[in-house]
Design an enzyme around this catalytic site. Sequence first.
Site, PDB file in Angstrom:
ATOM      1  N   ARG A   1       1.026  -1.079  -0.044  1.00  0.00           N
ATOM      2  CA  ARG A   1      -0.161   0.103  -0.045  1.00  0.00           C
ATOM      3  C   ARG A   1       0.948   1.274   0.163  1.00  0.00           C
ATOM      4  O   ARG A   1       2.127   1.124   0.602  1.00  0.00           O
ATOM      5  CB  ARG A   1      -0.949   0.148   1.555  1.00  0.00           C
ATOM      6  CG  ARG A   1      -2.205  -1.106   1.147  1.00  0.00           C
ATOM      7  CD  ARG A   1      -3.000  -0.644   0.126  1.00  0.00           C
ATOM      8  NE  ARG A   1      -4.191  -1.516   0.233  1.00  0.00           N
ATOM      9  CZ  ARG A   1      -4.281  -2.788  -0.341  1.00  0.00           C
ATOM     10  NH1 ARG A   1      -3.237  -3.219  -1.143  1.00  0.00           N
ATOM     11  NH2 ARG A   1      -5.301  -3.353  -0.505  1.00  0.00           N
TER      12      ARG A   1
ATOM     13  N   GLU B   1      -3.234   8.316  -3.272  1.00  0.00           N
ATOM     14  CA  GLU B   1      -3.682   7.696  -4.594  1.00  0.00           C
ATOM     15  C   GLU B   1      -5.278   7.976  -4.727  1.00  0.00           C
ATOM     16  O   GLU B   1      -5.904   7.668  -3.587  1.00  0.00           O
ATOM     17  CB  GLU B   1      -3.496   6.061  -4.029  1.00  0.00           C
ATOM     18  CG  GLU B   1      -3.927   5.375  -5.257  1.00  0.00           C
ATOM     19  CD  GLU B   1      -3.531   3.813  -4.877  1.00  0.00           C
ATOM     20  OE1 GLU B   1      -4.310   3.047  -4.826  1.00  0.00           O
ATOM     21  OE2 GLU B   1      -2.489   3.492  -4.463  1.00  0.00           O
TER      22      GLU B   1
ATOM     23  N   HIS C   1      -2.239   1.110  -9.517  1.00  0.00           N
ATOM     24  CA  HIS C   1      -2.868   0.171  -8.623  1.00  0.00           C
ATOM     25  C   HIS C   1      -3.640  -1.090  -9.400  1.00  0.00           C
ATOM     26  O   HIS C   1      -4.658  -1.161  -9.213  1.00  0.00           O
ATOM     27  CB  HIS C   1      -3.726   0.749  -7.512  1.00  0.00           C
ATOM     28  CG  HIS C   1      -3.887  -0.022  -6.346  1.00  0.00           C
ATOM     29  ND1 HIS C   1      -4.120   0.441  -5.080  1.00  0.00           N
ATOM     30  CD2 HIS C   1      -3.879  -1.435  -6.086  1.00  0.00           C
ATOM     31  CE1 HIS C   1      -4.393  -0.264  -4.158  1.00  0.00           C
ATOM     32  NE2 HIS C   1      -4.125  -1.791  -4.755  1.00  0.00           N
TER      33      HIS C   1
END
Length: 315
Positions: free
Chosen positions: A232, A260, A279
């Site tokens: 992450r 993000e 991602h």
Amino acid sequence: MTTLELPADETLHVLVPSRAVGAAVEAVSPRVRAHRCDPADGPPGGDAARARVWVPRSAGATAPDAGFFAALPDLRLVQLLTAGAEKFIGRLPEGVVLCNARGAHTPSTAEWAVAATLAAQRGIPFFVREQDAGRWSFGTHRSLVGARVLVVGAGDIGRAIGRMLAGFDVELTYVARTAREGVRAMDELPDLLPHADVVVLIVPVTPETRGMVDARFLAAMPDGALLVNAARGVVVDTDALVAELASGRLRAALDVTDPEPLPEGHPLWSAPGLLLTPHVGGAVPETGARAAAAVTDQLRRVLAGEPLVNVVDDY
């Protein structure tokens, strides 16, 4: 062991994020009834309010406010479609169990980590840019074969990464929160980082891992080393990483960032030595089927009175 008690003649109402997941869960048994639910539309009503299980959508899902849960007095299980559970830990009502879809994203995320590592080592991003510009730019880059690889995180995905890397004859070292056979402890990182050509991050988000890759961590990596983040974005101190990339001392391959999505004009967009994807590590066609299978397997356990799997502890 955790079980979800359900009377033998009771219908199991399940809140689902899509028609596809709804069809999959209703195929488990005539006793299962699916209800499409999006917390953004407000608390569910009617039979949906009788739900004992909620399956949130996978992309960007987070725990809703208390009003949503107040409308679900019978809710006992939140079954995620993802392995990452940090947005739900500590945010569910008392008595509601949280389970993830461990394994659903394992092959694809491990594949991304290996593909990104190999591409970055062999300079593929550079050659793609040269191709776009119509330039034949010969160059020699690094190799993955025989590299010293440090995998930070020895769970399901970390182990899959190790298996995939085996064919490259890498010198592989695992690091995790708890030392065990074949796995070094996190407090050994200062001694291990200076000897790593590649550092792959695949840890869950916890108070200990949030921001763990800070300026000191990065400074301990040798010149020219590659940081690969398949975990992450918040695991890495973005400003510290940008500084190292800007200096040209380190390289990175990121599938996740903090913030993000990455906003327009962010310095990571133009940072040298960076391979960046939005991602997509788990985004392959088979992932949806694997995630749905994790849900249906869990529901079969509920109906059979068997212990739940992939229960997320509040680590």
